[in-house]
Design an enzyme around this catalytic site. Structure first.
Site, mmCIF file in Angstrom:
data_model
loop_
_atom_site.group_PDB
_atom_site.id
_atom_site.type_symbol
_atom_site.label_atom_id
_atom_site.label_comp_id
_atom_site.label_asym_id
_atom_site.label_seq_id
_atom_site.Cartn_x
_atom_site.Cartn_y
_atom_site.Cartn_z
ATOM 1 N N HIS A 241 -15.454 -35.309 54.534
ATOM 2 C CA HIS A 241 -15.333 -35.200 53.485
ATOM 3 C C HIS A 241 -14.196 -36.666 52.656
ATOM 4 O O HIS A 241 -14.848 -36.467 51.330
ATOM 5 C CB HIS A 241 -15.280 -34.208 52.794
ATOM 6 N N TYR B 153 -18.454 -32.893 40.111
ATOM 7 C CA TYR B 153 -18.805 -31.904 42.017
ATOM 8 C C TYR B 153 -17.799 -31.063 41.586
ATOM 9 O O TYR B 153 -16.939 -31.216 41.269
ATOM 10 C CB TYR B 153 -18.261 -33.201 42.896
ATOM 11 N N TYR C 270 -20.918 -43.174 43.914
ATOM 12 C CA TYR C 270 -20.509 -43.067 45.222
ATOM 13 C C TYR C 270 -22.272 -42.376 45.709
ATOM 14 O O TYR C 270 -22.760 -42.134 46.639
ATOM 15 C CB TYR C 270 -19.654 -41.369 44.971
ATOM 16 N N LYS C 271 -22.871 -41.703 45.016
ATOM 17 C CA LYS C 271 -24.590 -41.539 44.755
ATOM 18 C C LYS C 271 -25.464 -42.736 45.638
ATOM 19 O O LYS C 271 -26.809 -42.696 45.305
ATOM 20 C CB LYS C 271 -24.739 -40.647 43.835
ATOM 21 N N GLU D 179 -30.505 -31.291 47.530
ATOM 22 C CA GLU D 179 -29.758 -30.224 49.141
ATOM 23 C C GLU D 179 -29.782 -28.711 48.893
ATOM 24 O O GLU D 179 -29.022 -28.664 48.820
ATOM 25 C CB GLU D 179 -28.786 -31.261 50.102
ATOM 26 N N ARG E 274 -24.866 -23.376 48.340
ATOM 27 C CA ARG E 274 -24.856 -24.121 47.931
ATOM 28 C C ARG E 274 -26.066 -25.586 47.558
ATOM 29 O O ARG E 274 -26.309 -25.325 48.346
ATOM 30 C CB ARG E 274 -23.165 -24.981 47.707
ATOM 31 N N ASN F 209 -26.825 -29.292 46.734
ATOM 32 C CA ASN F 209 -26.074 -30.617 46.149
ATOM 33 C C ASN F 209 -27.548 -31.403 46.324
ATOM 34 O O ASN F 209 -28.574 -31.272 46.385
ATOM 35 C CB ASN F 209 -25.555 -31.303 47.417
#
Length: 346
Positions: A193, A37, A316-317, A265, A223, A225
């Protein structure tokens, strides 16, 4: 720019598919074989012809279907669009920004005429024509933010800058990756966040906030993601978890190519002129593993990224249950040879 809009769905029978052109322009986010990340922010300058970054806001073959899916979600849960009372100036900023961008970049599909504050907006793909008075919400069928938020692909959050931070004080969010607008609206930058692993000790969010607080009008940034989803479903919200959460248990090495989708994204941020708010655009692109594998270089790279992903990021994903099945399916495309760097499909 000529566009052919597809008739497809992002729920129930899942008829969404990418054309070969859409696959080629997919924003593949991995320039290297490893992922960690990071902020990875760059100027949102016009990209190559045909790229998802060619124009300010991207409109593609899925436009009509995505707007219809957004309307379905908002009908089922109107709370997916929320705006705090002090954000009205930012709402009008967003309406002007989105109308002008679409009319300028896609004149065959959209047009905007102005006579002082008397404006007329035409959206040909959705069959809409609306005359209204700029600044007078009573002349629109709904609030200005929701009115145009329904007509642009992706999700939008309006960030108010005060107290030396940013607050997510308005949003229209129908294609989020497992987070809730109802929970997040009104939160500060660090509250929003907080769940992202690794970022606190690395100081990533502090640096990102400092950068965005100095964002200038006319100098937007972007950016990429990513995460994954099972089936080409846009609405993977916590509120509707019972509708999609169980799909993660259905993935096997045999069907991963069809069911598993990379979800990227394109996140862009624009400073608005009147309100000084920041428009945070979150545009979602989906591609199945089968579609990705039409460019074996992508399949090879994603195999390595997913295989070696940090356990905290796997959790997390939300891909713990099917990570190994997808890795096994992708392994057939990885011969172990060096790929180099870059994201070009060939």
């Amino acid at each position: 720019m000529s566009l052919a809009f597809k008739q497809e769905t992002f729920r129930d029978d899942y008829t969404f598919r990418n054309s070969p052109e859409a696959i080629r322009r997919f924003p593949f986010p991995f320039p290297e074989d490893q992922y960690m990340y990071s902020v990875n922010i760059e100027p949102h300058t016009p990209g190559p012809k045909g790229a998802v970054t060619e124009f300010t806001l991207d409109v593609d073959e899925h436009y009509v279907a995505e707007c219809r899916d957004k309307a379905i979600t908002l009908e089922q849960d109107p709370g997916r669009c929320a705006s705090l009372p002090h954000m009205m100036d930012a709402e009008w900023d967003f309406l002007e920004f989105s109308m002008e961008s679409l009319a300028r970049d896609y004149p065959e599909q959209f047009s905007l005429s102005k006579n002082g504050k008397a404006w007329t907006w035409v959206n040909r793909p959705l069959g809409l024509e609306q005359s209204f008075v700029f600044g007078d919400a009573a002349t629109l069928p709904m609030g200005p933010f929701e009115y145009m938020g329904r007509q642009v692909q992706g999700d939008f959050v309006l960030l108010d800058q005060r107290e030396d931070t940013l607050f997510a004080d308005a949003g229209i969010v129908t294609s989020q990756a497992d987070w809730s607008l109802a929970f997040n609206v009104g939160m500060s930058w660090h509250e929003w966040h907080g769940p992202v692993p690794q970022v606190t000790k690395l100081g990533v969010m502090d640096r990102a906030l400092k950068f965005l607080m100095s964002l200038q009008q006319g100098n937007p940034v972007r950016r990429l993601n990513w995460t994954m989803t099972i089936n080409p479903r846009l609405d993977t919200s916590p509120e509707n978890y019972p509708l999609w959460g169980g799909d993660r248990n259905k993935v096997t090495e045999q069907n991963a190519g069809e069911l598993a989708h990379l979800r990227v994204e394109l996140q862009t941020l624009f400073r608005m002129p009147r309100s000084n708010a920041i428009v945070f655009s979150i545009r979602c692109y989906l591609i199945s593993m089968q579609e990705m594998a039409t460019y074996p270089r992508w399949a090879k790279r994603f195999h390595r990224v997913l295989r070696d992903l940090h356990p905290d990021l796997v959790e997390y994903k939300g891909i713990t249950k099917y990570q190994q099945a997808v890795v096994a399916w992708l392994s057939r495309f990885d011969d172990g040879a060096d790929i180099g760097t870059g994201t070009q499909p060939e």
